[in-house]
Design an enzyme around this catalytic site. Structure first.
Site, short mmCIF file in Angstrom:
data_model
loop_
_atom_site.label_atom_id
_atom_site.label_comp_id
_atom_site.label_asym_id
_atom_site.label_seq_id
_atom_site.Cartn_x
_atom_site.Cartn_y
_atom_site.Cartn_z
N ASP A 173 0.84 -1.19 0.00
CA ASP A 173 0.00 0.00 0.00
C ASP A 173 0.88 1.24 0.00
OD1 ASP A 173 0.27 1.07 3.02
OD2 ASP A 173 0.22 -1.12 3.04
N ASP A 205 0.60 3.66 2.36
CA ASP A 205 0.39 4.28 3.66
C ASP A 205 -0.74 5.30 3.51
OD1 ASP A 205 1.37 4.03 6.38
OD2 ASP A 205 2.06 6.10 6.21
#
Length: 289
Positions: A209, A211
């Protein structure tokens, strides 16, 4: 059998490795308490391998409750010579997207309250972690990641956060301003403890991802879980390529003897109880000093 015994610490999404022959689960008792799980011990070609699922099979243990000292001690007791750690991470930069890998070369430790040393009162030691990973093993991991078809960055700074919650947006922006590339919850104090155990250590971060530093985006656990499967498949291939690339005989590493310059307490003043706890971790250095 070569001089290599490769310890593999599998993070989120990686609960096993492929291609292990004559494998068996071995339970190891340590003076630091129980490790995350039993270790899967076998061989891959000419290399003996020891696999430890960092969070336990079924992902039972959260980051703050990992017994990193027991995990490293268990690997050392099983004869591990080098450690390849694999972890899921978030990306703090645009050019390390989900699905890419980062072979970490630096850390910033923002964890709190986790035991971060095997040493203490009665036996003091200060190891250098200016360069906290093994450059030789890390280079092999980069080559293996490329052979596995991964988009891999050969260096990167890992921000170790406490968790288990993900970052606030302000924290994520702060870590970016510090020059961090990826963020995770498990590599510290693991890397510090591996150095105290004289184990060359490399860390492969599998990005899941971005973040939460991107405008309007946040970490989504469902998206992370979806990404874990693809990352784990590449990680298993990475392990196979890395093992195949290891030379038949393991060359010595300076990390193998790093405690020789780290022990400060005079032999006559050492706490016998702590010395006993360190039989696996520091036995070589204690016997020679």
């Amino acid at each position: 059998m070569s001089g290599w015994t490769l310890g593999i610490i599998g993070g989120s999404g990686l609960y096993g490795v492929a291609g292990v022959e004559d494998g068996r689960w071995e339970t190891v008792e340590t003076p630091w308490g129980p490790p995350s799980d039993a270790c899967y011990v076998g061989r891959m070609g000419h290399v003996r391998v020891v696999f430890l699922p960092r969070h336990g099979r079924g992902h039972r243990i959260p980051p703050s409750d990992l017994n990193a000292r027991a995990n490293i001690d268990a690997l050392k007791r099983l004869g591990v010579t080098d450690v390849l750690a694999i972890s899921s991470v978030g990306s703090l930069v645009e050019d390390r997207p989900p699905g890419s890998f980062t072979v970490v070369d630096q850390f910033i430790d923002r964890t709190r309250g986790r035991p971060s040393s095997f040493f203490g009162p009665g036996l003091v030691a200060h190891v250098s972690i200016a360069d906290p990973v093994c450059s030789r093993l890390s280079a092999l991991a980069v080559d293996a990641a490329r052979a596995a078809g991964a988009d891999v960055s050969p260096t990167g700074t890992y921000l170790a956060m406490e968790g288990p919650q993900f970052s606030t947006r302000a924290e994520s922006r702060l870590y970016r301003s510090w020059g961090c590339d990826v963020i995770g919850m498990t590599a510290m104090p693991e890397a510090k403890l591996a150095r105290e155990a004289e184990l060359p250590y490399a860390l492969v971060g599998m990005v899941t991802d971005y973040d939460c530093w991107r405008e309007g985006e946040a970490v989504d656990t469902a998206e992370i879980i979806a990404q874990l499967g693809a990352n784990a498949a590449k990680a298993r291939a990475l392990v196979q390529h890395l093992v195949a690339a290891l030379p038949e005989e393991r060359p010595a590493s300076p990390i193998d003897t790093c405690l020789d310059a780290a022990l400060l307490t005079a032999p006559a003043m050492r706490d016998p109880a702590l010395v006993a706890l360190l039989d696996a971790i520091a036995g070589r250095a204690l016997r020679s000093s």
